[in-house]
Motif scaffolding. Sequence first.
Motif, short mmCIF file in Angstrom:
data_model
loop_
_atom_site.label_atom_id
_atom_site.label_comp_id
_atom_site.label_asym_id
_atom_site.label_seq_id
_atom_site.Cartn_x
_atom_site.Cartn_y
_atom_site.Cartn_z
N SER A 92 51.84 -6.37 -46.58
CA SER A 92 53.37 -5.53 -46.93
C SER A 92 53.16 -4.39 -47.75
CB SER A 92 54.07 -6.75 -47.46
OG SER A 92 53.80 -7.05 -49.00
N VAL A 93 54.20 -3.90 -47.71
CA VAL A 93 54.49 -2.48 -48.74
C VAL A 93 54.19 -3.00 -50.11
CG1 VAL A 93 56.42 -1.34 -49.74
CG2 VAL A 93 56.20 -1.37 -46.91
N ARG A 94 54.84 -4.32 -50.69
CA ARG A 94 54.65 -4.43 -52.04
C ARG A 94 53.10 -4.62 -52.18
NH1 ARG A 94 57.58 -6.91 -56.21
NH2 ARG A 94 55.93 -8.06 -57.65
N GLU A 95 52.41 -5.17 -51.26
CA GLU A 95 50.87 -5.80 -51.32
C GLU A 95 50.13 -4.42 -51.55
OE1 GLU A 95 50.53 -10.22 -49.37
OE2 GLU A 95 50.63 -8.40 -48.22
N ASN A 96 50.46 -3.45 -50.73
CA ASN A 96 49.90 -2.01 -50.58
C ASN A 96 49.96 -1.48 -52.02
OD1 ASN A 96 48.67 -0.30 -47.97
ND2 ASN A 96 49.88 -2.41 -47.43
N LEU A 97 51.17 -1.40 -52.33
CA LEU A 97 51.31 -0.95 -53.64
C LEU A 97 50.57 -1.64 -54.90
CD1 LEU A 97 55.45 -0.11 -53.57
CD2 LEU A 97 53.63 1.48 -53.50
N GLU A 98 50.57 -2.89 -54.95
CA GLU A 98 49.65 -3.70 -55.79
C GLU A 98 48.36 -3.44 -55.68
OE1 GLU A 98 50.91 -7.86 -54.82
OE2 GLU A 98 52.58 -7.83 -56.25
N MET A 99 47.86 -3.13 -54.61
CA MET A 99 46.51 -2.53 -54.43
C MET A 99 46.18 -1.51 -55.17
SD MET A 99 44.65 -4.66 -52.60
CE MET A 99 43.27 -3.83 -52.00
N GLY A 100 47.14 -0.39 -55.41
CA GLY A 100 46.89 0.80 -56.34
C GLY A 100 46.50 0.31 -57.69
N ALA A 101 47.14 -0.83 -58.05
CA ALA A 101 46.88 -1.27 -59.64
C ALA A 101 45.92 -2.17 -59.55
CB ALA A 101 48.15 -1.97 -59.99
N TYR A 102 44.68 -2.46 -58.65
CA TYR A 102 43.77 -3.34 -58.80
C TYR A 102 42.79 -3.18 -60.03
CZ TYR A 102 40.11 -0.25 -57.34
OH TYR A 102 38.82 0.73 -57.41
N LEU A 103 43.04 -1.91 -60.71
CA LEU A 103 41.86 -2.07 -61.93
C LEU A 103 42.82 -2.46 -63.12
CD1 LEU A 103 40.10 1.50 -61.30
CD2 LEU A 103 39.23 -1.03 -61.25
N ARG A 104 44.09 -2.49 -62.86
CA ARG A 104 44.88 -2.76 -64.29
C ARG A 104 44.85 -4.39 -64.28
NH1 ARG A 104 50.35 0.58 -63.20
NH2 ARG A 104 50.73 -0.45 -65.29
N LYS A 105 45.12 -4.68 -65.74
CA LYS A 105 45.27 -6.02 -66.01
C LYS A 105 46.64 -6.22 -66.90
CE LYS A 105 40.81 -6.82 -65.57
NZ LYS A 105 40.68 -6.24 -64.12
N ASP A 106 47.41 -5.42 -67.03
CA ASP A 106 48.56 -5.29 -67.58
C ASP A 106 49.73 -5.65 -66.66
OD1 ASP A 106 48.38 -2.86 -66.58
OD2 ASP A 106 49.87 -2.10 -67.65
N ARG A 107 50.12 -7.16 -66.39
CA ARG A 107 50.78 -7.69 -65.48
C ARG A 107 52.31 -7.12 -65.71
NH1 ARG A 107 49.78 -8.73 -60.40
NH2 ARG A 107 51.89 -7.99 -59.92
#
Length: 234
Positions: A92-107
Amino acid sequence: MLNVENLEVNYGMIRAVQNVSFEVKEGEIVTLIGANGAGKSTILRTISGLENAAAGSIVYEGQDLMKLASKDIVSQGISQVPEGRHVFQGLSVRENLEMGAYLRKDRDGIEADLEIVYERFPVLKEREKQDAATLSGGEQQMLAMGRALMAKPRLLLLDEPSMGLAPIFIKEIFRIISDINEQGTTVLLIEQNAKQALQVADRGYVLETGKIVLSGSGEELLNSDQVQKAYLGG
């Protein structure tokens, strides 16, 4: 912020990039313009660690990027929006955006930045649950840019963001690029659309067959007879 010195990149016997040197200062929009095949995308891919250089150096805030893997380059604060967008189909669009933050740990920070992306690109909020592959070309470009911004880059690399887009989307994409820059992100922009790129750029470099043949401010290059004849139909 970024200093490229005497960069050479080869594809077999082909010298794709030849002795290229340029710099990007913090807070700038710098553009590399030139015809298809001039070596623009190769330079960007080499900065991102996706291509290997035969010679030269790439230094970002004092760090030698040529010693780092691609994922480590992202962790240094550099994100790339690739040519052709390359959204993740089936997500999904949201899942694509979340992939951009894959190195981040700050939920909490990721959620806050998702909302910022949705404010900048309202159409992505509307299509949040939609398969990214079903978006229009312009919407996919916005998604690719939003995905890159989710990594919280200090330097954003944009590879042909206007390619294949309708004129109304092109105008909007360049407005967003200026806005992203005004919000504090430094931008290195690769473009065939020389006029649009130079209108938003602080400085630019012209590439021909792997070499820089001209440089100056965006305004200087826009008014250059050489650039007008070669790229602006003057």
